[in-house]
Design a protein around this motif. Structure first.
Motif, PDB file in Angstrom:
ATOM      1  N   GLY A 205      43.089  51.382  14.105  1.00 49.09           N
ATOM      2  CA  GLY A 205      43.094  50.553  12.911  1.00 49.09           C
ATOM      3  C   GLY A 205      43.178  51.404  11.661  1.00 49.09           C
ATOM      4  O   GLY A 205      42.453  52.397  11.523  1.00 49.09           O
ATOM      5  N   ASN A 206      44.082  51.047  10.786  1.00 48.44           N
ATOM      6  CA  ASN A 206      44.181  51.695   9.477  1.00 48.44           C
ATOM      7  C   ASN A 206      44.541  50.611   8.485  1.00 48.44           C
ATOM      8  O   ASN A 206      45.642  50.071   8.512  1.00 48.44           O
ATOM      9  N   PHE A 207      43.582  50.285   7.619  1.00 51.02           N
ATOM     10  CA  PHE A 207      43.782  49.188   6.674  1.00 51.02           C
ATOM     11  C   PHE A 207      43.849  49.690   5.236  1.00 51.02           C
ATOM     12  O   PHE A 207      43.439  49.024   4.302  1.00 51.02           O
ATOM     13  N   GLY A 208      44.352  50.937   5.109  1.00 52.18           N
ATOM     14  CA  GLY A 208      44.587  51.457   3.782  1.00 52.18           C
ATOM     15  C   GLY A 208      43.856  52.743   3.461  1.00 52.18           C
ATOM     16  O   GLY A 208      44.182  53.425   2.496  1.00 52.18           O
ATOM     17  N   ALA A 209      42.852  53.104   4.265  1.00 53.62           N
ATOM     18  CA  ALA A 209      42.115  54.338   3.996  1.00 53.62           C
ATOM     19  C   ALA A 209      42.068  55.185   5.261  1.00 53.62           C
ATOM     20  O   ALA A 209      43.078  55.718   5.704  1.00 53.62           O
ATOM     21  N   ASP A 210      40.887  55.285   5.850  1.00 49.50           N
ATOM     22  CA  ASP A 210      40.742  56.101   7.056  1.00 49.50           C
ATOM     23  C   ASP A 210      41.321  55.405   8.281  1.00 49.50           C
ATOM     24  O   ASP A 210      41.534  54.198   8.298  1.00 49.50           O
ATOM     25  N   SER A 211      41.527  56.211   9.318  1.00 47.71           N
ATOM     26  CA  SER A 211      41.980  55.691  10.602  1.00 47.71           C
ATOM     27  C   SER A 211      40.768  55.554  11.519  1.00 47.71           C
ATOM     28  O   SER A 211      39.922  56.445  11.589  1.00 47.71           O
ATOM     29  N   TYR A 212      40.716  54.424  12.219  1.00 46.24           N
ATOM     30  CA  TYR A 212      39.576  54.146  13.086  1.00 46.24           C
ATOM     31  C   TYR A 212      40.035  53.826  14.497  1.00 46.24           C
ATOM     32  O   TYR A 212      41.140  53.338  14.712  1.00 46.24           O
ATOM     33  N   THR A 213      39.126  54.088  15.433  1.00 49.48           N
ATOM     34  CA  THR A 213      39.334  53.668  16.804  1.00 49.48           C
ATOM     35  C   THR A 213      38.038  53.062  17.316  1.00 49.48           C
ATOM     36  O   THR A 213      37.044  53.007  16.599  1.00 49.48           O
ATOM     37  N   CYS A 214      38.053  52.579  18.552  1.00 52.05           N
ATOM     38  CA  CYS A 214      36.879  51.945  19.143  1.00 52.05           C
ATOM     39  C   CYS A 214      36.542  52.629  20.450  1.00 52.05           C
ATOM     40  O   CYS A 214      37.306  52.544  21.415  1.00 52.05           O
ATOM     41  N   GLY A 215      35.399  53.309  20.472  1.00 44.12           N
ATOM     42  CA  GLY A 215      35.003  54.030  21.665  1.00 44.12           C
ATOM     43  C   GLY A 215      34.146  53.200  22.596  1.00 44.12           C
ATOM     44  O   GLY A 215      34.172  51.955  22.562  1.00 44.12           O
ATOM     45  N   SER A 216      33.379  53.856  23.423  1.00 43.66           N
ATOM     46  CA  SER A 216      32.485  53.162  24.349  1.00 43.66           C
ATOM     47  C   SER A 216      31.472  52.336  23.563  1.00 43.66           C
ATOM     48  O   SER A 216      31.108  52.672  22.439  1.00 43.66           O
ATOM     49  N   GLY A 217      31.004  51.238  24.181  1.00 45.05           N
ATOM     50  CA  GLY A 217      30.003  50.416  23.526  1.00 45.05           C
ATOM     51  C   GLY A 217      30.550  49.604  22.378  1.00 45.05           C
ATOM     52  O   GLY A 217      29.837  49.282  21.426  1.00 45.05           O
ATOM     53  N   SER A 218      31.816  49.250  22.438  1.00 47.91           N
ATOM     54  CA  SER A 218      32.434  48.406  21.417  1.00 47.91           C
ATOM     55  C   SER A 218      33.017  47.164  22.084  1.00 47.91           C
ATOM     56  O   SER A 218      33.204  47.124  23.308  1.00 47.91           O
ATOM     57  N   THR A 219      33.313  46.158  21.280  1.00 44.44           N
ATOM     58  CA  THR A 219      33.902  44.942  21.834  1.00 44.44           C
ATOM     59  C   THR A 219      35.308  45.208  22.375  1.00 44.44           C
ATOM     60  O   THR A 219      35.703  44.630  23.391  1.00 44.44           O
ATOM     61  N   ILE A 220      36.045  46.087  21.725  1.00 48.85           N
ATOM     62  CA  ILE A 220      37.385  46.427  22.213  1.00 48.85           C
ATOM     63  C   ILE A 220      37.298  47.212  23.522  1.00 48.85           C
ATOM     64  O   ILE A 220      38.147  47.078  24.401  1.00 48.85           O
ATOM     65  N   ASP A 221      36.265  48.020  23.659  1.00 48.42           N
ATOM     66  CA  ASP A 221      36.046  48.732  24.919  1.00 48.42           C
ATOM     67  C   ASP A 221      35.889  47.729  26.059  1.00 48.42           C
ATOM     68  O   ASP A 221      36.453  47.916  27.146  1.00 48.42           O
ATOM     69  N   LEU A 222      35.153  46.651  25.813  1.00 47.20           N
ATOM     70  CA  LEU A 222      35.009  45.600  26.822  1.00 47.20           C
ATOM     71  C   LEU A 222      36.356  44.945  27.109  1.00 47.20           C
ATOM     72  O   LEU A 222      36.715  44.719  28.268  1.00 47.20           O
ATOM     73  N   ALA A 223      37.122  44.643  26.065  1.00 47.09           N
ATOM     74  CA  ALA A 223      38.435  44.012  26.259  1.00 47.09           C
ATOM     75  C   ALA A 223      39.364  44.900  27.081  1.00 47.09           C
ATOM     76  O   ALA A 223      40.063  44.430  27.985  1.00 47.09           O
ATOM     77  N   LEU A 224      39.368  46.182  26.775  1.00 46.65           N
ATOM     78  CA  LEU A 224      40.240  47.106  27.518  1.00 46.65           C
ATOM     79  C   LEU A 224      39.811  47.199  28.980  1.00 46.65           C
ATOM     80  O   LEU A 224      40.654  47.215  29.886  1.00 46.65           O
ATOM     81  N   GLY A 225      38.507  47.245  29.207  1.00 39.74           N
ATOM     82  CA  GLY A 225      38.032  47.296  30.586  1.00 39.74           C
ATOM     83  C   GLY A 225      38.383  46.040  31.359  1.00 39.74           C
ATOM     84  O   GLY A 225      38.817  46.111  32.521  1.00 39.74           O
ATOM     85  N   LEU A 226      38.232  44.885  30.730  1.00 36.20           N
ATOM     86  CA  LEU A 226      38.586  43.625  31.393  1.00 36.20           C
ATOM     87  C   LEU A 226      40.083  43.546  31.681  1.00 36.20           C
ATOM     88  O   LEU A 226      40.506  42.916  32.653  1.00 36.20           O
TER      89      LEU A 226
END
Length: 329
Positions: A205-226
């Motif tokens: 994710g980059n919404f105009g400033a820094d770049s972000y990702t989602c590691g372990s223990g995140s909602t996206i981590d659950l989505a990727l695992g599913l």
């Protein structure tokens, strides 16, 4: 989700909320206390007024005000609209309620969550987000509101437990049993279709400033695992929502990005393509992007499963269109 916040998901910042106060007439000598278990196991108390008439409302009859998109998702799945007093304005973009506008169009909207604002709707139960200001939650309890914190699940058992607690609080256990079976069947279908080898996917994710990702223990981590695929950020040892530099993206090969939006309408995908440091990165040069809706990318409810289904379907399409990115492993 999912946006730039420190906890569990990269979530587009939630719309905050506030409201005018109405004093409850209470007679301490005759007050009854109703105890509702909170999401963290603590007790939430509401002093009930005298007179008997509906002083203690049975769960199945409780009126509800959800104060976040995730809470609104759960309410939409479990509770009849006639019991909902108002909904947050953010549902128009971030909740599944937006998919059924005719059911919710007549409900009042509010843009700020505070005790006085919510109290104006006289709900029996208020559903708040983990990021709702602590002072707001405290004030809600002080004025007599029953409050349940709707937590963002980062594991499948947590997701099911959230549904169970909400069903218990709203008296919708029968509907929850049916809905849980539906969710479990969809999860099983994803598991049965899981590819080998799994793709290494990196949420970005980059919404105009820094770049972000989602590691372990995140909602996206659950989505990727599913979805049956691997969370590359988690494999790198990152936790929750974390910043990630271009150098880190170049240092460890992976198969594709997962971004919010759609093809041709994704700020994060545009940031990747516009970064001169990433011009030779295979997922960028070969357009290996998986797009999921903003509401699903930032989901903190059972719609994490919807995100997983979108990821799984597009991963299949990615393999068919470009060959198997993981084929050389």
């Amino acid at each position: 989700m999912l946006r730039a916040k420190a906890p569990t998901s990269m979530r587009i910042p939630p719309v905050l909320t506030s409201v005018p106060a109405v004093l409850f007439a209470a007679c301490a000598a005759l007050a009854l206390v109703l105890v509702l278990r909170n999401g963290d196991g603590s007790a939430v108390h509401r002093a009930q007024g005298p007179g008997g008439k509906g002083a203690i409302t049975a769960p199945k009859d409780r009126s509800v005000v959800p104060c976040s998109a995730a809470a609104a998702d759960w309410v939409g799945a479990l509770v009849d609209p006639s019991r909902v007093k108002a909904v947050p304005g953010q549902i128009e973009k971030y909740s599944t309620l937006r998919l059924h506008p005719e059911r919710w169009k007549d409900l009042p909207r509010f843009d700020r969550v505070d005790a006085e604002n919510v109290l104006a709707y006289s709900p029996d139960l208020v559903l708040v987000s983990p990021v709702t200001h602590a002072a707001t939650v405290t004030r809600m309890r002080e004025v007599g509101l029953k409050v349940l914190v709707v937590r963002e699940p980062t594991t499948w058992p947590e997701l099911l437990e959230t549904g169970r607690l909400l069903a218990e609080a709203t008296g919708t256990e029968k509907r929850w049993a049916e809905f849980r079976s539906e969710l479990e069947a969809r999860r099983e279908a994803l598991q049965n279709a899981a590819p080998e080898p799994a793709l290494r996917l990196l949420a970005y994710g980059n919404f105009g400033a820094d770049s972000y990702t989602c590691g372990s223990g995140s909602t996206i981590d659950l989505a990727l695992g599913l979805s049956g695929h691997r969370n590359h950020a988690g494999d790198l040892g990152l936790q929750g929502s974390a910043t990630i530099a271009a150098e880190a993206l170049l240092a460890s090969p992976f198969d594709a990005f997962v971004v919010s939006g759609s093809e041709g309408n994704s700020q994060s995908a545009a940031a990747l393509r516009g970064n001169p440091l990433l011009q030779d990165l295979a997922p960028v040069t070969e357009h290996r992007m998986i797009y999921i809706e903003d509401a699903l990318y930032s989901s903190g409810s059972f719609t994490i499963l919807d995100a997983a289904e979108q990821i799984a379907a597009q991963a299949v399409g990615l393999r068919e269109a470009q060959g198997d990115p993981a084929g050389s492993r």
